[in-house]
Design a protein around this motif. Structure first.
Motif, mmCIF file in Angstrom:
data_model
loop_
_atom_site.group_PDB
_atom_site.id
_atom_site.type_symbol
_atom_site.label_atom_id
_atom_site.label_comp_id
_atom_site.label_asym_id
_atom_site.label_seq_id
_atom_site.Cartn_x
_atom_site.Cartn_y
_atom_site.Cartn_z
ATOM 1 N N VAL A 24 37.133 59.553 46.923
ATOM 2 C CA VAL A 24 35.936 59.264 47.723
ATOM 3 C C VAL A 24 35.242 58.004 47.211
ATOM 4 N N ILE A 25 35.100 57.899 45.890
ATOM 5 C CA ILE A 25 34.461 56.706 45.311
ATOM 6 C C ILE A 25 35.288 55.464 45.611
ATOM 7 N N ASP A 26 36.613 55.570 45.487
ATOM 8 C CA ASP A 26 37.481 54.416 45.723
ATOM 9 C C ASP A 26 37.381 53.930 47.164
ATOM 10 N N LEU A 27 37.227 54.871 48.096
ATOM 11 C CA LEU A 27 37.182 54.495 49.511
ATOM 12 C C LEU A 27 35.777 54.148 49.981
ATOM 13 N N GLY A 28 34.808 54.143 49.042
ATOM 14 C CA GLY A 28 33.448 53.763 49.395
ATOM 15 C C GLY A 28 32.664 54.862 50.062
ATOM 16 N N GLY A 29 32.982 56.112 49.765
ATOM 17 C CA GLY A 29 32.297 57.234 50.402
ATOM 18 C C GLY A 29 30.961 57.577 49.787
ATOM 19 N N ILE A 30 30.605 56.970 48.648
ATOM 20 C CA ILE A 30 29.319 57.209 48.000
ATOM 21 C C ILE A 30 28.314 56.184 48.510
ATOM 22 N N PRO A 31 27.150 56.613 49.003
ATOM 23 C CA PRO A 31 26.148 55.651 49.511
ATOM 24 C C PRO A 31 25.801 54.604 48.461
ATOM 25 N N GLY A 32 25.807 53.360 48.876
ATOM 26 C CA GLY A 32 25.473 52.269 47.970
ATOM 27 C C GLY A 32 26.643 51.726 47.177
ATOM 28 N N GLN A 33 27.818 52.357 47.327
ATOM 29 C CA GLN A 33 29.008 51.898 46.592
ATOM 30 C C GLN A 33 30.001 51.308 47.586
ATOM 31 N N GLU A 34 30.478 50.105 47.292
ATOM 32 C CA GLU A 34 31.440 49.473 48.186
ATOM 33 C C GLU A 34 32.854 49.994 47.942
ATOM 34 N N ARG A 35 33.698 49.797 48.915
ATOM 35 C CA ARG A 35 35.089 50.257 48.808
ATOM 36 C C ARG A 35 35.825 49.454 47.738
ATOM 37 N N ILE A 36 36.604 50.171 46.891
ATOM 38 C CA ILE A 36 37.339 49.504 45.803
ATOM 39 C C ILE A 36 38.792 49.266 46.197
ATOM 40 N N GLY A 37 39.434 50.292 46.772
ATOM 41 C CA GLY A 37 40.836 50.156 47.158
ATOM 42 C C GLY A 37 41.721 49.910 45.944
ATOM 43 N N PHE A 38 42.669 48.968 46.094
ATOM 44 C CA PHE A 38 43.567 48.605 44.986
ATOM 45 C C PHE A 38 43.142 47.279 44.353
ATOM 46 N N ARG A 39 41.846 47.028 44.360
ATOM 47 C CA ARG A 39 41.318 45.763 43.847
ATOM 48 C C ARG A 39 41.769 45.514 42.409
ATOM 49 N N TYR A 40 41.719 46.558 41.566
ATOM 50 C CA TYR A 40 42.024 46.377 40.142
ATOM 51 C C TYR A 40 43.522 46.255 39.879
ATOM 52 N N TRP A 41 44.348 46.582 40.877
ATOM 53 C CA TRP A 41 45.779 46.347 40.734
ATOM 54 C C TRP A 41 46.106 44.857 40.913
ATOM 55 N N LYS A 42 45.199 44.154 41.604
ATOM 56 C CA LYS A 42 45.388 42.710 41.806
ATOM 57 C C LYS A 42 44.728 41.906 40.686
ATOM 58 N N THR A 43 43.511 42.308 40.337
ATOM 59 C CA THR A 43 42.762 41.662 39.253
ATOM 60 C C THR A 43 42.091 42.734 38.412
ATOM 61 N N PRO A 44 42.416 42.867 37.154
ATOM 62 C CA PRO A 44 43.228 41.995 36.288
ATOM 63 C C PRO A 44 44.734 42.134 36.417
ATOM 64 N N GLY A 45 45.251 43.078 37.246
ATOM 65 C CA GLY A 45 46.690 43.163 37.467
ATOM 66 C C GLY A 45 47.242 44.552 37.188
ATOM 67 N N PRO A 46 48.474 44.801 37.653
ATOM 68 C CA PRO A 46 49.064 46.138 37.511
ATOM 69 C C PRO A 46 49.487 46.471 36.075
ATOM 70 N N PHE A 47 49.783 45.465 35.263
ATOM 71 C CA PHE A 47 50.204 45.683 33.888
ATOM 72 C C PHE A 47 49.242 45.000 32.925
ATOM 73 N N VAL A 48 49.238 45.491 31.689
ATOM 74 C CA VAL A 48 48.460 44.878 30.620
ATOM 75 C C VAL A 48 49.427 44.473 29.515
ATOM 76 N N GLU A 49 49.264 43.276 29.001
ATOM 77 C CA GLU A 49 50.103 42.833 27.892
ATOM 78 C C GLU A 49 49.635 43.505 26.609
ATOM 79 N N HIS A 50 50.565 44.120 25.900
ATOM 80 C CA HIS A 50 50.238 44.861 24.681
ATOM 81 C C HIS A 50 50.998 44.264 23.504
#
Length: 546
Positions: free
Chosen positions: A203-229
């Motif tokens: 629900v939070i990801d899809l923006g179902g909470i009042p005042g919260q915008e939709r997130i979607g897969f934003r964080y898969w694009k930035t900073p990216g799907p993988f992290v360098e370790h």
């Protein structure tokens, strides 16, 4: 095999030492279910208990609090792949355990299986590893409970230590059916919370909470799907994935304990395989969905993931819910995590005491541990484990706590050692049946793919075990404590194996000499009655475990 009426007390009483010697040496030296187990233990665990005990053991702090660290280490896709890989390993372990446990439903589970299928010294080494690991796990979980309560109150941790030592002892010494009901209740709470958090995260990801915008897969694009370790580029991304997989092993720890009390389970040859089949799917779905949702709603570079308080504030679900203005979530998560920690301590006590009892049956521990109460609980084993619970008071000293957690970390590799043991047992069973010309279809429970999945899963377990402390070998990351905690368990198990082999002169059991045909005759001689079909409201709510 006797299926005793649960409403009738077992005939065993405290102090019948004269019968222990005779019973202990009876029944194939303890390879099959012994007279001691049939007469002195009560079959108080039902099918729903076994199903939910496995779920309760696998869904805990690793899911509620640890997913944020996995996202931070491997990124959303790296964490997802890591948990999926370990999930497949767990699948292979569960099915391997189900096949062997259905043939040999004994107390101590794969520890006794190891003696029957591999070498008595191997069973002793694995059993000793589990016993000492659980001796430290129970006070560790009680210490964790103290940290969790500090989220709400400033009362002395000593008070909560005393309370939970008493509660854990009471559950451990009670009729095993009481333990089953408590774990059943805790598992229901965990499942409901996980479902709620997954829906909330979506629900939070899809923006179902009042005042919260939709997130979607934003964080898969930035900073990216993988992290360098540790390293950079594709190699660094792979190391991030591998580090997540190492952590995921310990999140799934506990699923192997569902067969530890096989001799206290109703119709174990049917109910344990049923639990192995179904629990895996549910746990995997919960974890995969949870990792996917967390990777969508929390960025891998979110500084709030660096909060290592040990309470609910470090949960990624709490981080997002708090940002969305949902104030009740932290307390709800903290409360369920407390039940998870106590559930883990109860499970560690059950596992440790039943393995110790199994070792005593085989003559690998003092026979005093064979003493049981009139309601079928090995009370000397419980008292022995309870003595070590007071190590939790080390949590009152910060310096002592450092040493204590260092000792607890030594047992972490024991999870992979246990899984490897289960897989080795299954591989030996398959090879022995092939050697003796016995078709696998004669087993009470079997699957076509397990002869292939077990060797692959064993290779993966050994690879993860040997590389568990790989970060300490990289430039600038050497830490003696981390190195010892990652690898000391390996020489300890080897030393226990060689010690027992040297003292007793044991030999590996030849494949042709493993009495599989005799074990199959035991199955035929003691058929299990069919479970009564649930009707009405029991059938409706039974969807959780049937």
């Amino acid at each position: 095999m006797n299926n005793k009426d649960l409403n009738v007390g077992v005939e065993a009483t405290i102090g019948h030492g004269r019968d222990l010697e005779a019973s202990w040496s009876h029944d194939h030296g303890g390879d099959f279910v012994t007279q001691l187990e049939n007469n002195n233990l009560a079959r108080g665990l039902q099918q729903r208990h076994i199903q939910m005990i496995a779920i309760a053991g696998a869904i805990g702090t690793g899911l509620f609090l640890g997913l944020g660290g996995s996202i931070q280490t491997g990124g959303p896709l790296g964490a997802l792949l890591g948990y999926a890989t370990v999930g497949l390993i767990v699948c292979a372990v569960q099915f391997a355990l189900g096949e062997v446990a259905a043939l040999l439903p004994v107390t101590g589970s794969f520890v006794r299986h190891a003696e029957f299928l591999v070498d008595p010294a191997f069973g002793f080494a694995i059993g000793l590893n589990i016993v000492y690991g659980n001796l430290l796990s129970v006070p560790a979980e009680i210490s964790a409970i103290c940290v969790l309560f500090q989220y709400w109150t400033d009362l002395s941790p000593a008070l909560f230590i005393c309370i939970f030592i008493v509660l854990t002892f009471v559950v451990g010494i009670s009729f095993v059916g009481i333990y089953g009901e408590i774990e059943f209740f805790f598992a229901c709470l965990k499942i409901l919370l996980v479902i709620f958090l997954i829906i909330l995260g979506l629900v939070i990801d899809l923006g179902g909470i009042p005042g919260q915008e939709r997130i979607g897969f934003r964080y898969w694009k930035t900073p990216g799907p993988f992290v360098e370790h540790i390293a950079t580029g594709p190699w660094g991304q792979f190391l991030g994935y591998w580090a997540v997989m190492t952590n995921a092993v310990f999140s799934f720890a506990g699923v192997e304990s569902l067969a530890m009390a096989a001799a206290e389970t109703q119709n174990p040859r049917r109910n344990i395989p049923k639990a192995c089949k179904k629990v895996f799917a549910r746990v995997l779905i919960f974890y995969i969905l949870a990792v996917l949702i967390v990777g969508m709603i929390v960025s891998s570079d979110d500084p709030r993931l660096n909060d290592y308080t040990g309470d609910a504030t470090m949960s990624p679900f709490v981080i997002v819910a708090s940002a969305a203005g949902i104030k009740a979530i932290p307390s709800v998560v903290n409360a369920v995590v407390i039940t998870s920690a106590w559930s883990s301590s109860n499970q560690a006590l059950l596992s440790g005491t039943r393995v110790l009892y199994g070792l005593a049956i085989k003559g690998q521990a003092p026979k005093i541990f064979l003493e049981t109460t009139s309601w079928g609980v090995p009370y000397v084993c419980v008292l022995f484990n309870t003595c070590f619970m007071f190590l939790a008071f080390m949590a009152l000293s910060s310096s002592a706590m450092t040493v204590f957690w260092w000792l607890v970390d030594l047992t972490a590799a024991g999870v992979l050692v246990s899984w490897s043991c289960i897989l080795v047992n299954h591989i030996r069973l398959c090879l022995a049946m092939k050697k003796q010309g016995i078709p696998r279809t004669e087993l009470p429970f079997h699957n076509r793919w397990t002869p292939y999945s077990s060797p692959v899963a064993l290779f993966m377990c050994i690879a993860i075990l040997l590389t568990g402390g790989f970060s300490t070998f990289t430039k600038g990351n050497w830490d003696p404590a981390s190195f010892v905690s990652a690898y000391l368990d390996i020489p300890l198990v080897i030393a226990a194996f060689l010690l027992w082999k040297f003292i007793k002169g044991t030999k590996f059991v030849p494949l042709a000499d493993i009495p599989i045909r005799e074990a199959l005759k035991e199955v035929t001689r003691h058929p299990e009655p069919a479970d009564p079909k649930a009707v009405g409201w029991k059938r409706v709510i039974g969807i959780l475990w049937d």
